[in-house]
Write a protein that holds these residues in place. Structure first.
Motif, PDB file in Angstrom:
ATOM      1  N   MET A 230      -1.097  -4.659  62.165  1.00  0.00           N
ATOM      2  CA  MET A 230      -0.796  -3.252  61.917  1.00  0.00           C
ATOM      3  C   MET A 230      -0.996  -2.448  63.203  1.00  0.00           C
ATOM      4  O   MET A 230      -2.108  -2.328  63.700  1.00  0.00           O
ATOM      5  N   THR A 231       0.083  -1.949  63.767  1.00  0.00           N
ATOM      6  CA  THR A 231       0.014  -1.206  65.022  1.00  0.00           C
ATOM      7  C   THR A 231      -0.630   0.159  64.795  1.00  0.00           C
ATOM      8  O   THR A 231      -0.331   0.858  63.832  1.00  0.00           O
ATOM      9  N   ARG A 232      -1.527   0.536  65.699  1.00  0.00           N
ATOM     10  CA  ARG A 232      -2.217   1.830  65.619  1.00  0.00           C
ATOM     11  C   ARG A 232      -1.581   2.801  66.601  1.00  0.00           C
ATOM     12  O   ARG A 232      -1.372   2.463  67.770  1.00  0.00           O
ATOM     13  N   VAL A 233      -1.283   4.000  66.111  1.00  0.00           N
ATOM     14  CA  VAL A 233      -0.556   4.995  66.903  1.00  0.00           C
ATOM     15  C   VAL A 233      -1.344   6.296  66.950  1.00  0.00           C
ATOM     16  O   VAL A 233      -1.865   6.759  65.923  1.00  0.00           O
ATOM     17  N   LEU A 234      -1.433   6.891  68.127  1.00  0.00           N
ATOM     18  CA  LEU A 234      -1.974   8.241  68.271  1.00  0.00           C
ATOM     19  C   LEU A 234      -0.814   9.226  68.266  1.00  0.00           C
ATOM     20  O   LEU A 234       0.124   9.095  69.052  1.00  0.00           O
ATOM     21  N   LEU A 235      -0.870  10.196  67.353  1.00  0.00           N
ATOM     22  CA  LEU A 235       0.147  11.237  67.248  1.00  0.00           C
ATOM     23  C   LEU A 235      -0.504  12.574  67.559  1.00  0.00           C
ATOM     24  O   LEU A 235      -1.455  12.981  66.877  1.00  0.00           O
ATOM     25  N   THR A 236      -0.013  13.276  68.580  1.00  0.00           N
ATOM     26  CA  THR A 236      -0.625  14.568  68.911  1.00  0.00           C
ATOM     27  C   THR A 236       0.089  15.707  68.186  1.00  0.00           C
ATOM     28  O   THR A 236       1.272  15.629  67.884  1.00  0.00           O
ATOM     29  N   GLY A 237      -0.682  16.763  67.914  1.00  0.00           N
ATOM     30  CA  GLY A 237      -0.099  17.965  67.303  1.00  0.00           C
ATOM     31  C   GLY A 237       0.321  17.760  65.871  1.00  0.00           C
ATOM     32  O   GLY A 237       1.350  18.279  65.429  1.00  0.00           O
ATOM     33  N   GLY A 238      -0.476  17.025  65.085  1.00  0.00           N
ATOM     34  CA  GLY A 238      -0.063  16.551  63.767  1.00  0.00           C
ATOM     35  C   GLY A 238       0.325  17.602  62.756  1.00  0.00           C
ATOM     36  O   GLY A 238       0.978  17.292  61.765  1.00  0.00           O
ATOM     37  N   SER A 239      -0.064  18.864  62.974  1.00  0.00           N
ATOM     38  CA  SER A 239       0.294  19.901  62.005  1.00  0.00           C
ATOM     39  C   SER A 239       1.581  20.625  62.384  1.00  0.00           C
ATOM     40  O   SER A 239       1.996  21.546  61.681  1.00  0.00           O
ATOM     41  N   GLY A 240       2.214  20.221  63.452  1.00  0.00           N
ATOM     42  CA  GLY A 240       3.470  20.863  63.866  1.00  0.00           C
ATOM     43  C   GLY A 240       4.635  20.445  62.983  1.00  0.00           C
ATOM     44  O   GLY A 240       4.572  19.434  62.278  1.00  0.00           O
ATOM     45  N   PHE A 241       5.704  21.215  63.051  1.00  0.00           N
ATOM     46  CA  PHE A 241       6.899  20.985  62.235  1.00  0.00           C
ATOM     47  C   PHE A 241       7.458  19.576  62.442  1.00  0.00           C
ATOM     48  O   PHE A 241       7.668  18.818  61.489  1.00  0.00           O
ATOM     49  N   ILE A 242       7.677  19.210  63.702  1.00  0.00           N
ATOM     50  CA  ILE A 242       8.234  17.879  64.000  1.00  0.00           C
ATOM     51  C   ILE A 242       7.203  16.793  63.716  1.00  0.00           C
ATOM     52  O   ILE A 242       7.492  15.783  63.079  1.00  0.00           O
ATOM     53  N   ALA A 243       5.966  17.005  64.167  1.00  0.00           N
ATOM     54  CA  ALA A 243       4.930  15.977  64.040  1.00  0.00           C
ATOM     55  C   ALA A 243       4.634  15.620  62.591  1.00  0.00           C
ATOM     56  O   ALA A 243       4.355  14.464  62.272  1.00  0.00           O
ATOM     57  N   ALA A 244       4.692  16.600  61.683  1.00  0.00           N
ATOM     58  CA  ALA A 244       4.430  16.326  60.269  1.00  0.00           C
ATOM     59  C   ALA A 244       5.435  15.311  59.719  1.00  0.00           C
ATOM     60  O   ALA A 244       5.089  14.430  58.925  1.00  0.00           O
ATOM     61  N   HIS A 245       6.689  15.422  60.176  1.00  0.00           N
ATOM     62  CA  HIS A 245       7.707  14.453  59.761  1.00  0.00           C
ATOM     63  C   HIS A 245       7.533  13.114  60.486  1.00  0.00           C
ATOM     64  O   HIS A 245       7.789  12.054  59.911  1.00  0.00           O
ATOM     65  N   VAL A 246       7.100  13.161  61.753  1.00  0.00           N
ATOM     66  CA  VAL A 246       6.810  11.906  62.474  1.00  0.00           C
ATOM     67  C   VAL A 246       5.685  11.159  61.753  1.00  0.00           C
ATOM     68  O   VAL A 246       5.748   9.936  61.579  1.00  0.00           O
ATOM     69  N   LEU A 247       4.671  11.904  61.322  1.00  0.00           N
ATOM     70  CA  LEU A 247       3.557  11.280  60.596  1.00  0.00           C
ATOM     71  C   LEU A 247       4.057  10.575  59.337  1.00  0.00           C
ATOM     72  O   LEU A 247       3.709   9.418  59.073  1.00  0.00           O
ATOM     73  N   ASP A 248       4.879  11.265  58.553  1.00  0.00           N
ATOM     74  CA  ASP A 248       5.420  10.654  57.333  1.00  0.00           C
ATOM     75  C   ASP A 248       6.202   9.379  57.654  1.00  0.00           C
ATOM     76  O   ASP A 248       6.088   8.368  56.947  1.00  0.00           O
ATOM     77  N   THR A 249       7.006   9.436  58.721  1.00  0.00           N
ATOM     78  CA  THR A 249       7.826   8.279  59.100  1.00  0.00           C
ATOM     79  C   THR A 249       6.948   7.114  59.561  1.00  0.00           C
ATOM     80  O   THR A 249       7.195   5.952  59.197  1.00  0.00           O
ATOM     81  N   LEU A 250       5.918   7.414  60.346  1.00  0.00           N
ATOM     82  CA  LEU A 250       4.998   6.355  60.794  1.00  0.00           C
ATOM     83  C   LEU A 250       4.323   5.681  59.605  1.00  0.00           C
ATOM     84  O   LEU A 250       4.225   4.447  59.547  1.00  0.00           O
ATOM     85  N   LEU A 251       3.857   6.479  58.644  1.00  0.00           N
ATOM     86  CA  LEU A 251       3.190   5.908  57.466  1.00  0.00           C
ATOM     87  C   LEU A 251       4.170   5.070  56.649  1.00  0.00           C
ATOM     88  O   LEU A 251       3.817   3.988  56.156  1.00  0.00           O
ATOM     89  N   GLU A 252       5.412   5.548  56.522  1.00  0.00           N
ATOM     90  CA  GLU A 252       6.439   4.782  55.796  1.00  0.00           C
ATOM     91  C   GLU A 252       6.709   3.434  56.475  1.00  0.00           C
ATOM     92  O   GLU A 252       7.018   2.444  55.815  1.00  0.00           O
ATOM     93  N   HIS A 253       6.604   3.422  57.805  1.00  0.00           N
ATOM     94  CA  HIS A 253       6.867   2.189  58.565  1.00  0.00           C
ATOM     95  C   HIS A 253       5.633   1.292  58.657  1.00  0.00           C
ATOM     96  O   HIS A 253       5.672   0.259  59.338  1.00  0.00           O
TER      97      HIS A 253
END
Length: 340
Positions: free
Chosen positions: A1-24
Motif C-alpha cells: 500500500m503506497t503512502r502519499v503526502l497530500l498538501t492543502g487537504g481542505s482545498g477545492f482541488i485537494a479534497a477531490h484528490v484525497l477522494d481519488t487517492l482513497l478510491e485507488h
C-alpha cells in the motif's frame, strides 16, 4: 500500500484528490492549517481507518521549514502531491499574500523531501494555465498553447494588480520546482499540472456559498441572478472538471512516463453563455434568476480565441474528460446542497 503526502487537504482541488487517492487504495496523510479542518475531513470519511487517512498540521506554508516534519512518516512516503497554494484575488501585499506561500511553499517542500524523505520517488505539483498563458497577447487566435509556453510576467509586473500577482506566483513557483530538479538532482521525479479554470462539484463539508473556489463563483452568481441583465465576460475560455484534474494528479504518480513533465490539463472550451444555457435546461426552478437566451455578453469574442494542445495529458495520463454539461449540472447540484 503506497503512502502519499497530500498538501492543502481542505482545498477545492485537494479534497477531490484525497477522494481519488482513497478510491485507488492509497494510504494518505494530508496537511491542513488547523485541527478543526482535520476533524471535518475525518468526519466526512468515518469508515476510513487512521492508517489509511491521517493528518499533519502545517499552519503557514509561506514559512521556511514549514514541511520539515510533515514529510517524515512511518511507514515512509513514496509520493507527494503538493496542491497547497493561494488562489484568490484578495491581495494587499503580493509578496506576502501570493509570492511567499506559492514560491517558498514549493521550494520548501522539495528541500524537505530531499533532506528527510529519501523514500519519495514521485512529486506532483499543482501549477496552472496561469504559468502558461501570455496575458499581453489577449485572445491570440493564431497561437496554440501547450506545455512549451511560459507566462513572460516578471515578479515586478505581478505586483501591478491581483490577477497579475496570482499569475506571477504560479509561474515562479513552477519555475522554482524545475530549477530545483535541475540543480539539486534529487532522487525523485516531478510532474506539474497546469489546469485553466477548474469547475465541478464542491465538497459540501468544506465549502459554503460565501467560501467558494474562485472558478465556481460564476456558477453561483448566475444562479443568484447576478447575470440576469448582462452576462459577465468569460475571461479564460478553457476549463477542466475538478474530478478529472484530481484523477490526473493521481495518474501522474502511477504512470512512469509522466515523470519530469508538465501537463496542460484542459477539457476544452466554454463560455459563461453556455453555462447559462445548461442551467436553464436542467434547473427550471432557477429560471427567474438566470439570463435568457437573448441576454447579452458572456460569449466567444468575434475574433476567435487561442487554440490548445492537450494531447500530452490525454495520451500519457489516459484521462477521459467530462463534458461541460455534466460538470455544470453536478456543480449546480452541489451548490443547491449548501443552500444556493
Amino acid at each position: 500500500m503506497t503512502r502519499v503526502l497530500l498538501t492543502g487537504g481542505s482545498g477545492f482541488i485537494a479534497a477531490h484528490v484525497l477522494d481519488t487517492l482513497l478510491e485507488h487504495g492509497y494510504s494518505v496523510v494530508t496537511t491542513v492549517r488547523t485541527q478543526e479542518k482535520a476533524d471535518r475531513i475525518k468526519q466526512a470519511h468515518p469508515n476510513v481507518s487512521k492508517d489509511k487517512l491521517d493528518f499533519a498540521i502545517v499552519k503557514d506554508i509561506g514559512q521556511e521549514g514549514a514541511f520539515e516534519k510533515a514529510v517524515v512518516s512511518d511507514p515512509p512516503f513514496e509520493a507527494v502531491i503538493h496542491t497547497a497554494s493561494p488562489f484568490h484575488f484578495n491581495v494587499e501585499d503580493a509578496q506576502k499574500d501570493m509570492y511567499d506561500p506559492a514560491i517558498i511553499g514549493t521550494t520548501d517542500i522539495l528541500k524537505s523531501i530531499k533532506k528527510s524523505a529519501p523514500s519519495v520517488k514521485r512529486v506532483v505539483i499543482t501549477s496552472s494555465f496561469a504559468a502558461i498563458i501570455n496575458p499581453s497577447k489577449g485572445t491570440w487566435p493564431e497561437h496554440t498553447y501547450s506545455e512549451a509556453d511560459w507566462n513572460p510576467l516578471t515578479l515586478e509586473e505581478g505586483k501591478a494588480n491581483p490577477a497579475n500577482a496570482y499569475r506571477a506566483s504560479k509561474t515562479f513557483a513552477e519555475k522554482a520546482a524545475w530549477e530545483f530538479l535541475e540543480k539539486e538532482s534529487p532522487n525523485f521525479t516531478v510532474a506539474t499540472m497546469n489546469p485553466p479554470l477548474v469547475l465541478g462539484p464542491i465538497v459540501h463539508y468544506l465549502n459554503s456559498l460565501s467560501g467558494l473556489n474562485t472558478s465556481n463563483e460564476r456558477v453561483r452568481d448566475m444562479i443568484q441572478g447576478k447575470f440576469k441583465s448582462e452576462i459577465s465576460p468569460t475571461g479564460t475560455f478553457i476549463w477542466i472538471d475538478v474530478r478529472d484534474l484530481a484523477l490526473s494528479h493521481v495518474k501522474a504518480i502511477e504512470v512512469p512516463s509522466a515523470a519530469n513533465k508538465r501537463f496542460f490539463v484542459t477539457a476544452g472550451y466554454f463560455t459563461n453563455k453556455q453555462i447559462g444555457e445548461i442551467l436553464r435546461k436542467h434547473f427550471p426552478e432557477f429560471a427567474s434568476q438566470l439570463p435568457a437566451d437573448s441576454t447579452p455578453g458572456g460569449d466567444f469574442p468575434s475574433e476567435g480565441v487561442y487554440k490548445i494542445d492537450n494531447s500530452r495529458a490525454k495520451d500519457l495520463l489516459g484521462v477521459q474528460f467530462r463534458t461541460l454539461e455534466e460538470s455544470i449540472v453536478d456543480t449546480a447540484k452541489s451548490l443547491k446542497a449548501v443552500g444556493v
